[in-house]
Design a protein around this motif. Structure first.
Motif, PDB file in Angstrom:
ATOM      1  N   PRO A   7      -6.288  55.887  73.673  1.00 13.38           N
ATOM      2  CA  PRO A   7      -5.410  56.777  72.651  1.00 13.38           C
ATOM      3  C   PRO A   7      -5.251  55.839  71.110  1.00 13.38           C
ATOM      4  N   ALA A   8      -5.493  56.588  70.142  1.00 15.37           N
ATOM      5  CA  ALA A   8      -5.258  55.955  68.798  1.00 15.37           C
ATOM      6  C   ALA A   8      -3.924  55.290  68.741  1.00 15.37           C
ATOM      7  N   PRO A   9      -4.046  54.082  68.125  1.00 12.02           N
ATOM      8  CA  PRO A   9      -2.723  53.427  67.947  1.00 12.02           C
ATOM      9  C   PRO A   9      -1.769  54.308  67.003  1.00 12.02           C
ATOM     10  N   ALA A  10      -0.598  54.170  67.413  1.00  9.45           N
ATOM     11  CA  ALA A  10       0.721  54.746  66.473  1.00  9.45           C
ATOM     12  C   ALA A  10       0.218  54.406  65.138  1.00  9.45           C
ATOM     13  N   ARG A  11       0.564  55.344  64.002  1.00  7.15           N
ATOM     14  CA  ARG A  11       0.767  54.970  62.860  1.00  7.15           C
ATOM     15  C   ARG A  11       2.053  54.240  62.528  1.00  7.15           C
ATOM     16  N   PRO A  12       1.962  52.873  61.780  1.00  2.13           N
ATOM     17  CA  PRO A  12       3.159  52.157  61.687  1.00  2.13           C
ATOM     18  C   PRO A  12       4.182  53.164  60.624  1.00  2.13           C
ATOM     19  N   THR A  13       5.517  52.989  60.880  1.00  2.00           N
ATOM     20  CA  THR A  13       6.641  53.721  60.366  1.00  2.00           C
ATOM     21  C   THR A  13       7.148  52.861  59.237  1.00  2.00           C
ATOM     22  N   SER A  14       8.239  53.533  58.575  1.00  2.00           N
ATOM     23  CA  SER A  14       8.840  52.444  57.652  1.00  2.00           C
ATOM     24  C   SER A  14      10.059  51.740  58.491  1.00  2.00           C
ATOM     25  N   ALA A  20      10.066  44.458  61.001  1.00  2.49           N
ATOM     26  CA  ALA A  20       9.366  43.134  60.712  1.00  2.49           C
ATOM     27  C   ALA A  20       9.565  42.317  59.812  1.00  2.49           C
ATOM     28  N   ALA A  21      10.433  42.945  58.555  1.00  4.83           N
ATOM     29  CA  ALA A  21      10.851  42.287  57.448  1.00  4.83           C
ATOM     30  C   ALA A  21      12.494  41.855  57.733  1.00  4.83           C
ATOM     31  N   GLY A  22      13.035  42.456  58.782  1.00  5.29           N
ATOM     32  CA  GLY A  22      14.652  41.989  58.857  1.00  5.29           C
ATOM     33  C   GLY A  22      15.524  42.603  57.917  1.00  5.29           C
ATOM     34  N   VAL A  23      15.078  43.937  57.703  1.00  7.23           N
ATOM     35  CA  VAL A  23      15.929  44.613  56.523  1.00  7.23           C
ATOM     36  C   VAL A  23      16.304  46.037  57.048  1.00  7.23           C
ATOM     37  N   ALA A  51       5.330  42.516  54.983  1.00 13.49           N
ATOM     38  CA  ALA A  51       5.472  43.291  56.256  1.00 13.49           C
ATOM     39  C   ALA A  51       4.467  44.727  56.236  1.00 13.49           C
ATOM     40  N   THR A  52       4.740  45.460  54.856  1.00 20.22           N
ATOM     41  CA  THR A  52       3.975  46.525  54.770  1.00 20.22           C
ATOM     42  C   THR A  52       2.343  46.138  54.790  1.00 20.22           C
ATOM     43  N   GLN A  53       1.910  45.031  54.215  1.00 20.81           N
ATOM     44  CA  GLN A  53       0.608  44.965  54.241  1.00 20.81           C
ATOM     45  C   GLN A  53       0.159  44.250  55.532  1.00 20.81           C
ATOM     46  N   ASP A  54       0.820  43.621  56.321  1.00 21.85           N
ATOM     47  CA  ASP A  54       0.522  43.148  57.557  1.00 21.85           C
ATOM     48  C   ASP A  54       0.444  44.300  58.674  1.00 21.85           C
ATOM     49  N   LEU A  55       1.284  45.337  58.452  1.00 24.50           N
ATOM     50  CA  LEU A  55       1.239  46.172  59.343  1.00 24.50           C
ATOM     51  C   LEU A  55       0.283  47.390  59.023  1.00 24.50           C
ATOM     52  N   GLY A  56      -0.061  47.291  57.817  1.00 26.72           N
ATOM     53  CA  GLY A  56      -1.176  48.571  57.347  1.00 26.72           C
ATOM     54  C   GLY A  56      -0.460  49.821  57.127  1.00 26.72           C
ATOM     55  N   TYR A  57       0.958  49.682  56.569  1.00 25.34           N
ATOM     56  CA  TYR A  57       1.713  50.928  56.516  1.00 25.34           C
ATOM     57  C   TYR A  57       1.371  51.644  55.144  1.00 25.34           C
ATOM     58  N   ARG A  58       1.413  52.934  55.381  1.00 28.68           N
ATOM     59  CA  ARG A  58       1.207  53.749  54.051  1.00 28.68           C
ATOM     60  C   ARG A  58       2.160  54.705  53.986  1.00 28.68           C
TER      61      ARG A  58
END
Length: 343
Positions: A7-14, A20-23, A51-58
């Motif tokens: 299965p395709a990995p789940a798309r990262p969310t906010s 990841a950023a502790g906020v 964290a956004t860059q590391d996770l590839g979040y869009r």
């Protein structure tokens, strides 16, 4: 034997970014929406971006648009796509738009400066706002009733009904050109004027007249021409072939007209600038393609687009819009020189 597909990995969310950023997710929204200054520390904002860059979040822009009631799309209305100036305006507007996850739809008036068909069945549903050149003002009639914020570029400050305005100091540019030619010793002028009835060209004509009015012994003849090389050449040939003392300098409303004036001079056996000085306006690529290269006024076209998009974003966010005209600069090249002796 083939293995079962994974299965395709789940798309990262906010929520993942926040964890990841502790906020909080609210902090993530502030940082990614560009509204964190004064509310979130620089260090926290940096953590969120990392964290956004590391996770590839869009961000899900479609969902955010529905939530905010925005399409994150602006319409840029220009008189023509073939004019280099407006291409550079678009480049500047698109660069700022991209920084804010906005798109820019470029829409030319089909007849240059005439009315344009409404490009959308429902402009209000498709757009957040409009940025338009004053030369394409008639193209906006179909959008007037759409209740969209309108940012005008290079337009009459007296006009009402606009949310913001971005102007160049056009009058100062024409004063710089005229003063330059006066300093060289010219007193007889031909103003090769654009035949387009718009505020920006009216300002150019007024600046030439006002600058020469206070200088004794000067004269100026204004000749209109369509905004293309052939029309500029034909109008110049006719004016220079008329009886009476010949002008020693031609002040053109645009580099395109100036190219036509230079062609006319060559056809009449005149040398530029020895027999006749020619100046342009805009500093298009054409200005350095002709020989001699054109003395002209450089307009910061990309900055116009940047300021226009920034103004629209400010209006949408309910923030003040930067005021003041953008400065322009005279660029002296080989097409201007002293008048011929005994002229």
């Amino acid at each position: 034997m083939t293995s079962a597909s994974q299965p395709a990995p789940a798309r990262p969310t906010s929520r993942d970014v926040a964890r990841a950023a502790g906020v909080s997710q609210a902090t993530v929204s502030l940082v990614l929406g560009g509204k964190w200054r004064g509310r979130v520390s620089e260090a926290t904002a940096a953590r969120v971006r990392a964290a956004t860059q590391d996770l590839g979040y869009r961000p899900n822009l479609a969902a955010r648009s529905l939530r905010l009631g925005r399409t994150r799309t602006a319409l840029l209305v220009v008189p023509a796509l073939t004019n280099e100036f407006f291409a550079r305006v678009y480049t500047g507007a698109a660069a700022v738009a991209a920084e804010h996850d906005f798109g820019v739809v470029l829409y030319p008036s089909p007849d240059g400066t005439g009315p344009a068909r409404d490009p959308f069945a429902s402009a209000r549903a498709a757009l957040d706002g409009v940025i338009a050149s004053s030369m394409a003002a008639d193209a906006l009639d179909a959008l007037r009733g759409a209740d969209l914020p309108l940012v005008m570029l290079d337009s009459d400050p007296a006009d009402t009904g606009v949310a913001a305005r971005v102007n160049l100091d056009i009058a100062d540019g024409m004063r710089q050109v005229t003063d330059h030619l006066l300093t060289l010793g010219h007193r007889r002028f031909l103003h090769l004027a654009s035949a387009i009835d718009s505020w920006t060209f009216a300002v150019r004509a007024g600046a030439v007249r006002d600058t020469l009015r206070g200088v004794p012994g000067t004269s100026v003849q204004t000749v209109p021409a369509a905004l293309d090389v052939r029309a500029g050449r034909e109008a110049t040939e006719q004016a220079l072939s008329a009886p009476g003392p010949r002008p020693t300098a031609i002040i053109c409303d645009d580099d395109i007209l100036a190219a036509g004036a230079c062609k006319a001079a060559r056809r009449l056996g005149l040398r530029v600038p020895d027999d006749l000085s020619v100046t342009g306006f805009d500093d298009l690529a054409l200005a350095t393609a002709v020989e001699p290269e054109l003395t002209t006024v450089q307009l910061p076209a990309e900055q116009v687009g940047e300021r226009g998009m920034t103004a629209l974003l400010s209006v949408l966010d309910g923030c003040p819009v930067e005021s003041g005209s953008l400065p322009v600069r005279l660029v002296v090249r080989g097409s201007s020189g002293p008048p011929p002796p005994r002229s």
